[in-house]
Design an enzyme around this catalytic site. Structure first.
Site, short mmCIF file in Angstrom:
data_model
loop_
_atom_site.label_atom_id
_atom_site.label_comp_id
_atom_site.label_asym_id
_atom_site.label_seq_id
_atom_site.Cartn_x
_atom_site.Cartn_y
_atom_site.Cartn_z
N CYS A 2 26.17 38.13 35.37
CA CYS A 2 26.04 37.36 34.13
C CYS A 2 25.51 38.21 32.97
O CYS A 2 24.73 39.14 33.19
CB CYS A 2 25.07 36.21 34.33
SG CYS A 2 25.46 35.14 35.69
N ARG A 27 30.44 43.87 33.12
CA ARG A 27 29.51 43.48 34.19
C ARG A 27 30.16 42.53 35.18
O ARG A 27 29.64 42.33 36.27
CB ARG A 27 28.28 42.79 33.57
CG ARG A 27 27.45 43.70 32.71
CD ARG A 27 26.47 42.92 31.88
NE ARG A 27 25.40 42.34 32.67
CZ ARG A 27 24.21 42.89 32.84
NH1 ARG A 27 23.94 44.04 32.29
NH2 ARG A 27 23.29 42.29 33.55
N TRP A 74 28.76 34.61 36.01
CA TRP A 74 29.34 35.01 37.30
C TRP A 74 28.82 34.00 38.29
O TRP A 74 27.62 33.97 38.59
CB TRP A 74 28.89 36.42 37.65
CG TRP A 74 29.63 37.09 38.76
CD1 TRP A 74 30.80 37.79 38.65
CD2 TRP A 74 29.25 37.14 40.13
NE1 TRP A 74 31.16 38.27 39.88
CE2 TRP A 74 30.24 37.89 40.81
CE3 TRP A 74 28.19 36.63 40.87
CZ2 TRP A 74 30.19 38.14 42.18
CZ3 TRP A 74 28.13 36.87 42.23
CH2 TRP A 74 29.13 37.63 42.86
N ASN A 100 20.38 34.26 33.38
CA ASN A 100 20.87 35.16 34.44
C ASN A 100 19.89 35.05 35.60
O ASN A 100 18.68 35.03 35.37
CB ASN A 100 20.88 36.61 33.99
CG ASN A 100 21.96 36.89 32.97
OD1 ASN A 100 22.74 36.01 32.63
ND2 ASN A 100 21.99 38.11 32.47
N GLY A 101 20.41 35.03 36.82
CA GLY A 101 19.51 34.99 37.97
C GLY A 101 19.69 33.70 38.75
O GLY A 101 20.68 32.98 38.57
N GLU A 485 33.51 57.38 50.03
CA GLU A 485 33.56 57.06 48.60
C GLU A 485 35.02 56.94 48.13
O GLU A 485 35.37 56.05 47.35
CB GLU A 485 32.80 58.14 47.81
CG GLU A 485 32.83 58.02 46.30
CD GLU A 485 32.24 56.72 45.75
OE1 GLU A 485 31.67 55.93 46.50
OE2 GLU A 485 32.40 56.51 44.53
N LYS A 489 36.63 53.61 46.51
CA LYS A 489 37.28 53.59 45.18
C LYS A 489 38.64 52.95 45.27
O LYS A 489 39.02 52.14 44.44
CB LYS A 489 37.46 55.01 44.62
CG LYS A 489 36.28 55.74 44.08
CD LYS A 489 35.62 55.15 42.87
CE LYS A 489 34.64 54.08 43.21
NZ LYS A 489 33.28 54.38 43.42
N GLU A 492 38.48 49.01 46.05
CA GLU A 492 37.93 48.11 45.05
C GLU A 492 38.82 47.95 43.82
O GLU A 492 38.83 46.89 43.21
CB GLU A 492 36.50 48.50 44.65
CG GLU A 492 36.37 49.81 43.92
CD GLU A 492 34.91 50.19 43.67
OE1 GLU A 492 34.06 49.30 43.56
OE2 GLU A 492 34.64 51.40 43.58
N HIS A 508 38.11 58.22 68.47
CA HIS A 508 37.40 57.15 69.18
C HIS A 508 37.89 55.77 68.73
O HIS A 508 37.17 54.79 68.82
CB HIS A 508 35.89 57.29 68.96
CG HIS A 508 35.37 58.60 69.46
ND1 HIS A 508 35.21 58.87 70.80
CD2 HIS A 508 35.05 59.74 68.81
CE1 HIS A 508 34.77 60.11 70.95
NE2 HIS A 508 34.68 60.66 69.74
N LYS A 607 29.53 44.65 37.83
CA LYS A 607 28.98 46.00 37.65
C LYS A 607 27.54 46.07 38.11
O LYS A 607 27.11 47.08 38.65
CB LYS A 607 29.09 46.40 36.17
CG LYS A 607 28.65 47.81 35.88
CD LYS A 607 29.62 48.83 36.48
CE LYS A 607 29.14 50.25 36.31
NZ LYS A 607 29.84 51.15 37.26
#
Ligand code: F6R
Length: 612
Positions: A2, A27, A74, A100-101, A485, A489, A492, A508, A607
């Site tokens: 948010c 964000r 969000w 927010n929160g 990584e 990338k 996502e 394995h 974000k």
């Protein structure tokens, strides 16, 4: 997640808030809204979808408010729709709030308010908070500011809020606990935002609100008090951010701009810290702690996502150079275990945003057990930076693309500096190696630049694999976290399923997946595990996997074995991730663009992840 933007002053609030909300789009969000006081009326406009959808709803309105609050939401409590979007009204529609929160005890408060006759429009915890503030104000006959304070004393959870009232059109009230809030101080005007990006073009004077503080702007003046009612003198700091760093500057996406910025951002993360010609290495924030680091028997590194990958790189560095035992933990797992932490343990918390809820909670837990916390954060003044005993900023500049790129290389750079400084103090590396590493570090920006010469080739490879359904990334040693990584990338931003593994682990289990349809990216640079990785490549080729190999320039063996090669310049083995990750960032970017994905704001991602 948010985003908050609020304004009070002499400008037109609405366009300023909309522009600010657009700056916060990176964000991640699913709806947005604004509340404005115009001609003694408090109006709220909100819309599911993009800020531009909200903007189109406002175009035919004649809005001239000089005070307003805006939000990108969000969803946490209640699905993303117009009704659940913020701002929210109080019961009498005289107050409005953005938040927010999460208010954890909202259900009990709501139940109580319903019994008193309150009617709720949305499924959100935020609406409960503004009704609660209204209820306290009416029951006690106190000021709005005092009602906000009393309400916040009762709530459990995290918040950054801004509240306004139609009865007091010269007032904005804000507060924070666990969710960031920055106040921009202009001439007769004030800006509130969840980070500095909406503020930077108007003023560089800012106040970072601390937890448990309530800020009030009234009659053009800012005052701050603690929740326990003690007054504080606002501490005004200068922002070090430039406007150009939060704009695309001619690139199609922030992500590609940020990938190409890496020669500069890596140099910035070393600036003032490394002078190879003088054999100088000093991190100001760590000066008083370097002895403690060198004496420590164990370092615990916590982080999430890409930051956790940087932590895995650091594990190799500290063990190799400083001979210190390192454990790397997902912050989300660490915080809910009963981890064994001793008083002389050092905890390094890595976070680009400095706001990740799980990382913050892990720090608090480790602190409560007596550990010393080092923060490695990118966002200056962020919650994690402030919750740490000491630390080093990565100085990568604002990272707007949701997929972390330049923040990762800056984190690895700073962690490398810390590992070298610790090793030097501990005497576990020779003077010669120390000097050599500093010289090599200074060459990294130019070597990253050199990797970009392969961009066209990487684009061609991306074209060939645009519609692959799966990818495997394999690496050993320092290239194992790079494989993780690279896979992160790709998944996502392109939504292709991708897995990273240590190359030797392949037999394995994952080897069962290899056939002629499986692209396998090998991190196969010339280092101490080169021969081993060559064998792993042979194993994949024997099963007809299609191999893309990242190799050191001049390698003549691997190009004869694989389908595609991408060269990176030779660097000291310790510094390998700083160059080997670059082609993987470019590969995932080009594939995502070719698949028509929203590269900068991939679906479902935020974000800064301020909820656990
Ligand atoms: C991946 C990515 C995330 C973040 C993670 C931690 O590209 O961006 O995995 O790395 O959410 O965020 P910070 O570093 O802000 O704590």
């Amino acid at each position: 997640m948010c985003g908050i933007v609020a304004y009070i002053g002499n400008r037109e609030a609405c366009p300023l808030i909309i522009k600010g909300l657009k700056r916060l789009e990176y964000r991640g969000y699913d709806s947005s809204g604004v509340a404005l006081i115009e001609d003694s009326e408090l109006n709220i406009y909100k819309k599911k979808g993009k800020v531009s959808d909200l903007e189109s709803q406002l175009t035919d309105k004649n809005l001239n408010a000089k005070i307003g609050i805006g939000h990108t939401r969000w969803a946490t409590h209640g699905e993303p729709n117009d009704v659940n979007a913020h701002p929210h009204f109080s019961n009498d529609r005289k107050l409005a709030i953005i938040h927010n929160g999460i208010i954890e005890n909202y259900a009990a408060i709501k139940q109580n308010l319903i019994q008193k006759g309150h009617v709720f429009q949305s499924a959100t915890d935020t609406e409960v908070l503004i009704h609660f503030i209204e209820d306290i104000q009416k029951e006690t006959g106190t000021s709005l500011e005092e009602a906000v304070r009393l309400a916040l004393l009762e709530v459990v959870g995290a918040y950054a809020i801004v509240v306004m009232s139609v009865d007091f059109p010269d007032q904005l009230i804000a507060a924070r606990k666990g969710s960031p809030l920055v106040i921009g101080v202009g001439k007769d005007e004030f800006f509130f935002a969840s980070d500095a990006t909406p503020i930077i073009e108007y003023t560089k004077d800012v106040v970072y609100l601390d937890d448990y503080e309530v800020a009030v702007v009234r009659d053009g003046k800012l005052s701050i008090q603690n929740l326990d009612n003690t007054q504080k003198v606002p501490y005004i700091q200068k922002l070090e951010m430039e406007l150009e760093t939060i704009e695309k500057g001619g690139y199609d996406h922030f992500m590609i701009k940020e990938i190409f910025e890496q020669p500069r951002s890596i140099a910035d993360s070393m600036r003032g810290r490394v002078r190879a010609d003088e054999a100088h290495l000093q991190l100001g924030g760590l000066a008083n702690y370097i002895d403690k680091l060198a004496a420590s028997e164990r370092i615990v590194i916590v982080g999430c996502g890409t930051s956790w990958h940087a932590g895995l790189v650091a594990e190799y560095l500290f063990e190799e150079l400083a001979r210190i035992n390192v454990e790397v933990e997902y912050a989300s797992e660490f915080r809910y275990r009963n981890p064994v932490i001793k008083e002389n343990d050092i905890v390094i918390a890595i976070s680009q945003s400095g706001e990740t809820a799980d990382t913050l909670a892990a720090i608090e837990l480790a602190k409560s057990k007596g550990a010393t916390i080092f923060g490695v954060c990118n966002v200056v003044g962020s919650s994690i930076a402030r919750a740490s005993h000491a630390g080093a900023y990565t100085h990568a500049g604002p990272e707007i693309g949701v997929a972390s790129t330049k923040a990762f290389t800056a984190q690895v750079t700073v962690l490398t500096l810390i590992a070298i400084a610790t090793a030097k103090r501990k005497g576990t590396i020779s003077e010669e190696t120390y000097r050599q590493l500093l010289v090599e570090l200074e060459t990294i920006p130019a070597k990253v630049e050199q990797v970009f010469e392969n961009a066209a080739k990487i684009k061609e490879i991306a074209f060939i694999f645009t519609y692959a359904r799966n990818f495997i990334y394999l690496g050993r040693g320092l290239n194992f976290p790079v494989a993780l990584e690279g896979a992160l990338k790709l998944k996502e931003i392109s939504y292709i399923h991708a897995e990273g593994y240590p190359a030797a682990e392949m037999k394995h289990g994952p080897i069962a997946l290899i056939d002629e349809d499986m692209p396998v990216v090998f991190l196969a640079t010339k280092d101490s595990s080169y021969e081993k990785i060559v064998s792993n490549i042979q194993e994949v080729k024997a099963r007809k996997g299609r191999v893309i190999a990242i190799v050191t320039e001049g390698d003549t063996l691997i190009p004869t074995m694989v389908d595609f090669v991408i060269e990176v310049p030779k660097v000291h083995e310790i510094l390998t991730p700083l160059v080997s990750v670059i082609p993987l960032q470019l590969l995932s970017y080009y594939i995502a663009v070719m698949r028509g994905r929203n590269v900068d704001q991939p679906r479902n991602l935020a974000k800064s992840v301020t909820v656990e």
